[in-house]
Design a protein around this motif. Structure first.
Motif, PDB file in Angstrom:
ATOM      1  N   GLN A  90       0.825  -1.201   0.000  1.00 43.98           N
ATOM      2  CA  GLN A  90       0.000   0.000   0.000  1.00 43.98           C
ATOM      3  C   GLN A  90       0.864   1.258   0.000  1.00 43.98           C
ATOM      4  OE1 GLN A  90      -3.379   0.212  -0.364  1.00 43.98           O
ATOM      5  NE2 GLN A  90      -2.897   2.395  -0.588  1.00 43.98           N
ATOM      6  N   GLN A  91       1.938   1.226   0.775  1.00 37.07           N
ATOM      7  CA  GLN A  91       2.863   2.360   0.782  1.00 37.07           C
ATOM      8  C   GLN A  91       3.471   2.566  -0.599  1.00 37.07           C
ATOM      9  OE1 GLN A  91       5.666   1.416   3.878  1.00 37.07           O
ATOM     10  NE2 GLN A  91       4.431   2.381   5.477  1.00 37.07           N
ATOM     11  N   TRP A  92       3.804   1.470  -1.253  1.00 38.81           N
ATOM     12  CA  TRP A  92       4.379   1.546  -2.601  1.00 38.81           C
ATOM     13  C   TRP A  92       3.383   2.159  -3.575  1.00 38.81           C
ATOM     14  CZ3 TRP A  92       3.207  -2.155  -6.756  1.00 38.81           C
ATOM     15  CH2 TRP A  92       3.978  -1.939  -7.903  1.00 38.81           C
ATOM     16  N   ARG A  93       2.115   1.741  -3.487  1.00 35.69           N
ATOM     17  CA  ARG A  93       1.089   2.293  -4.366  1.00 35.69           C
ATOM     18  C   ARG A  93       0.900   3.788  -4.100  1.00 35.69           C
ATOM     19  NH1 ARG A  93      -2.139  -1.812  -6.689  1.00 35.69           N
ATOM     20  NH2 ARG A  93      -1.709  -3.888  -5.810  1.00 35.69           N
ATOM     21  N   ASP A  94       0.887   4.157  -2.832  1.00 34.21           N
ATOM     22  CA  ASP A  94       0.742   5.573  -2.483  1.00 34.21           C
ATOM     23  C   ASP A  94       1.915   6.386  -3.012  1.00 34.21           C
ATOM     24  OD1 ASP A  94      -1.587   4.937  -1.170  1.00 34.21           O
ATOM     25  OD2 ASP A  94      -0.689   4.938   0.839  1.00 34.21           O
ATOM     26  N   GLU A  95       3.109   5.832  -2.898  1.00 32.89           N
ATOM     27  CA  GLU A  95       4.295   6.538  -3.373  1.00 32.89           C
ATOM     28  C   GLU A  95       4.277   6.675  -4.895  1.00 32.89           C
ATOM     29  OE1 GLU A  95       7.793   8.668  -2.829  1.00 32.89           O
ATOM     30  OE2 GLU A  95       6.357   7.917  -1.357  1.00 32.89           O
ATOM     31  N   ARG A  96       3.792   5.665  -5.590  1.00 31.65           N
ATOM     32  CA  ARG A  96       3.697   5.753  -7.046  1.00 31.65           C
ATOM     33  C   ARG A  96       2.721   6.851  -7.465  1.00 31.65           C
ATOM     34  NH1 ARG A  96       2.754   0.465 -10.353  1.00 31.65           N
ATOM     35  NH2 ARG A  96       3.282   1.962 -11.986  1.00 31.65           N
ATOM     36  N   ARG A  97       1.592   6.954  -6.750  1.00 36.99           N
ATOM     37  CA  ARG A  97       0.637   8.023  -7.066  1.00 36.99           C
ATOM     38  C   ARG A  97       1.263   9.393  -6.801  1.00 36.99           C
ATOM     39  NH1 ARG A  97      -3.327   4.302  -5.102  1.00 36.99           N
ATOM     40  NH2 ARG A  97      -3.041   5.055  -2.974  1.00 36.99           N
ATOM     41  N   ALA A  98       1.996   9.515  -5.694  1.00 37.81           N
ATOM     42  CA  ALA A  98       2.646  10.785  -5.379  1.00 37.81           C
ATOM     43  C   ALA A  98       3.716  11.123  -6.414  1.00 37.81           C
ATOM     44  CB  ALA A  98       3.267  10.729  -3.977  1.00 37.81           C
ATOM     45  N   THR A  99       4.428  10.109  -6.884  1.00 38.51           N
ATOM     46  CA  THR A  99       5.461  10.331  -7.892  1.00 38.51           C
ATOM     47  C   THR A  99       4.851  10.777  -9.218  1.00 38.51           C
ATOM     48  OG1 THR A  99       6.918   8.689  -6.864  1.00 38.51           O
ATOM     49  CG2 THR A  99       7.349   9.239  -9.165  1.00 38.51           C
ATOM     50  N   ALA A 100       3.742  10.167  -9.597  1.00 38.39           N
ATOM     51  CA  ALA A 100       3.053  10.579 -10.830  1.00 38.39           C
ATOM     52  C   ALA A 100       2.585  12.025 -10.729  1.00 38.39           C
ATOM     53  CB  ALA A 100       1.874   9.648 -11.108  1.00 38.39           C
ATOM     54  N   ALA A 101       2.095  12.416  -9.556  1.00 38.54           N
ATOM     55  CA  ALA A 101       1.667  13.804  -9.353  1.00 38.54           C
ATOM     56  C   ALA A 101       2.852  14.755  -9.442  1.00 38.54           C
ATOM     57  CB  ALA A 101       0.973  13.940  -8.002  1.00 38.54           C
ATOM     58  N   THR A 102       3.990  14.329  -8.908  1.00 39.92           N
ATOM     59  CA  THR A 102       5.206  15.152  -8.993  1.00 39.92           C
ATOM     60  C   THR A 102       5.627  15.336 -10.441  1.00 39.92           C
ATOM     61  OG1 THR A 102       5.973  14.415  -6.813  1.00 39.92           O
ATOM     62  CG2 THR A 102       7.631  15.325  -8.308  1.00 39.92           C
ATOM     63  N   ARG A 103       5.546  14.271 -11.224  1.00 44.51           N
ATOM     64  CA  ARG A 103       5.911  14.373 -12.645  1.00 44.51           C
ATOM     65  C   ARG A 103       4.981  15.352 -13.366  1.00 44.51           C
ATOM     66  NH1 ARG A 103       6.344   8.422 -12.525  1.00 44.51           N
ATOM     67  NH2 ARG A 103       8.563   7.880 -12.330  1.00 44.51           N
ATOM     68  N   ARG A 104       3.693  15.266 -13.085  1.00 46.15           N
ATOM     69  CA  ARG A 104       2.749  16.172 -13.749  1.00 46.15           C
ATOM     70  C   ARG A 104       3.035  17.624 -13.367  1.00 46.15           C
ATOM     71  NH1 ARG A 104      -0.947  12.046 -12.243  1.00 46.15           N
ATOM     72  NH2 ARG A 104      -1.720  13.335 -10.517  1.00 46.15           N
ATOM     73  N   GLN A 105       3.333  17.855 -12.089  1.00 44.10           N
ATOM     74  CA  GLN A 105       3.664  19.210 -11.649  1.00 44.10           C
ATOM     75  C   GLN A 105       4.944  19.693 -12.306  1.00 44.10           C
ATOM     76  OE1 GLN A 105       4.628  19.532  -7.493  1.00 44.10           O
ATOM     77  NE2 GLN A 105       4.574  21.766  -7.487  1.00 44.10           N
ATOM     78  N   LEU A 106       5.929  18.804 -12.409  1.00 45.57           N
ATOM     79  CA  LEU A 106       7.219  19.180 -12.979  1.00 45.57           C
ATOM     80  C   LEU A 106       7.096  19.514 -14.464  1.00 45.57           C
ATOM     81  CD1 LEU A 106      10.259  19.515 -12.574  1.00 45.57           C
ATOM     82  CD2 LEU A 106      10.531  17.063 -13.039  1.00 45.57           C
ATOM     83  N   VAL A 107       6.401  18.676 -15.226  1.00 44.71           N
ATOM     84  CA  VAL A 107       6.292  18.943 -16.667  1.00 44.71           C
ATOM     85  C   VAL A 107       5.462  20.196 -16.927  1.00 44.71           C
ATOM     86  CG1 VAL A 107       4.236  17.542 -17.141  1.00 44.71           C
ATOM     87  CG2 VAL A 107       5.974  17.814 -18.903  1.00 44.71           C
ATOM     88  N   THR A 108       4.446  20.437 -16.101  1.00 43.31           N
ATOM     89  CA  THR A 108       3.659  21.669 -16.245  1.00 43.31           C
ATOM     90  C   THR A 108       4.531  22.888 -16.003  1.00 43.31           C
ATOM     91  OG1 THR A 108       1.629  20.534 -15.531  1.00 43.31           O
ATOM     92  CG2 THR A 108       1.650  22.940 -15.415  1.00 43.31           C
TER      93      THR A 108
END
Length: 403
Positions: A90-108
């Motif tokens: 579950q922690q891994w899944r949460d971290e993956r979602r947070a990482t995807a959000a970071t990527r979206r923020q970074l590319v924006t």
């Protein structure tokens, strides 16, 4: 821990960073260094380091090496297996979602940074760009070209401003260094290597950065691109932390940190490195000309551990440096920072005198120190880290050897 190294031009920041890296590397630590101007790349050529070191000039690297979707490390499940299995997953899944959000923020942020300031200020620009980025997703296999493709489709569907944003991004895409953001094929990760390197130095030679402190609206297209490339290169640097064994002692060193503090995702990176340094056994070095730029990053002062302050002449910069050192201001210490590493006034020879710093150890101890590389066994290190221009070196290289 997190270490700040601040001081004006010529105060010895690069030499100090290089000295710390050299000594701790030989003691067993691993380092990744981002040095935009390039002098620290000389460390990779020292004979005691060269066999396990590499220098990557990002300005000449493969297209896509700074793809915003790839510079953020993907969480690995095995990193979470020290807890109960279900909890770890579950922690891994949460971290993956947070990482995807970071990527979206970074590319924006990066694509906004490529646009002219007048276009960026329009509310519709951010709205259309965020819609396209959200549609592309936050996976590590994405790239900014797909965002432009989505903007084009939205324009054909009647969103006129999406086409305007796409036109400007396509124009910026033609800039030579912009190729670093856009992979030309779906080839394997250009950062991957088939060897285990203990020292990696990344440089961005030829990059033109804005004048420190200049407002965003005064930046040229080339300068705006340079700031975003520096931001992405910094994210690439920290990626090595999360892809290596957390039990290994390692460090990252970032120069020109004052520009990172001017972009939101740069501040996120600084905060992330500071908070993860203990968890991943990392010493993070942040070098900047002005302490105030670091202090403007939320929570930086409370997260910093050790601090080195070199020669600082400006009164406001001196006060900020004392705050970073956690030394009282307004009682006369400011002027002392301007007396560090006195320069010879009537001598046109290169100034190779050892540089002086005020060092705070993070536990209340503050002292004046000198970075001394005068010992005979460190002579080659001193020469490698010497960034002073010297015409005699050119003369020596151009003089033919005796037959």
């Amino acid at each position: 821990g997190l270490t700040a190294i601040v001081g004006g031009p010529g105060s010895g920041k690069s030499t100090l960073v290089g000295t710390i890296v050299h000594k701790t590397l030989l003691a067993g630590a691993r380092w990744t260094v981002l040095d935009p101007s390039g002098p620290l790349a000389a460390l990779t050529r020292l004979p005691e380091i060269a066999p396990f070191a590499r220098h990557i000039d990002l300005g000449r690297a493969a297209p896509g090496v700074l793809n915003p979707y790839r510079v953020v490390a993907e969480p690995v499940l095995v990193r979470f297996t020290d807890t109960v299995s279900a909890t770890a997953e579950q922690q891994w899944r949460d971290e993956r979602r947070a990482t995807a959000a970071t990527r979206r923020q970074l590319v924006t942020q990066v694509l906004l940074g490529l646009l002219p300031h007048d276009i960026t200020r329009l509310p519709a620009t951010r709205i259309r760009l965020q819609q396209a980025v959200r549609e592309v997703g936050g996976g590590p296999d994405r790239h900014p070209g797909q965002v432009i493709d989505v903007l084009r489709r939205h324009a054909r569907e009647g969103e006129e401003h999406a086409g305007v944003v796409a036109d400007f991004l396509d124009e910026r895409r033609e800039l030579p260094q912009a190729a670093l953001l856009f992979p030309d094929t779906d080839r394997a990760d250009p950062w991957a290597a088939d060897r285990d390197f203990r020292l990696t130095v990344l440089t961005l030679q030829g990059m033109t950065l804005p004048r420190p402190g200049s407002p965003r609206e005064e930046w040229t297209d080339t300068e705006a691109l340079a700031v975003e490339l520096l931001n992405l290169a910094s994210w690439l640097t920290q990626r090595t932390i999360y892809e290596s064994d957390r039990n290994l002692r390692k460090g990252v060193a970032l120069d020109e940190t004052h520009f990172l503090s001017q972009v939101p995702t740069g501040k996120v990176l600084i905060d992330r490195l500071a908070r993860d340094s203990r968890k991943f056994n990392v010493r993070a070095l942040f070098a900047s000309q002005l302490a105030g730029d670091l202090l403007r990053v939320s929570g930086f002062a409370s997260l910093v551990n050790a601090v080195f302050v070199g020669r600082t002449d400006d009164a406001e910069a001196q006060a900020d440096a004392l705050r970073l050192l956690k030394v009282p201001t307004g009682v006369g210490y400011e002027q002392m920072l301007g007396t560090l590493s006195p320069r010879p006034r009537h001598d046109d020879r290169p100034d190779d005198t050892p540089r002086q710093f005020i060092f705070a150890d993070g536990h209340g101890g503050v002292e004046k120190i000198r970075i001394d590389l005068e010992a005979p066994h460190l002579e080659h290190v001193r020469r490698a880290l010497d960034t002073n221009p010297d015409a005699s070196r050119v003369a020596a290289r151009s003089t033919p050897s005796a037959v």
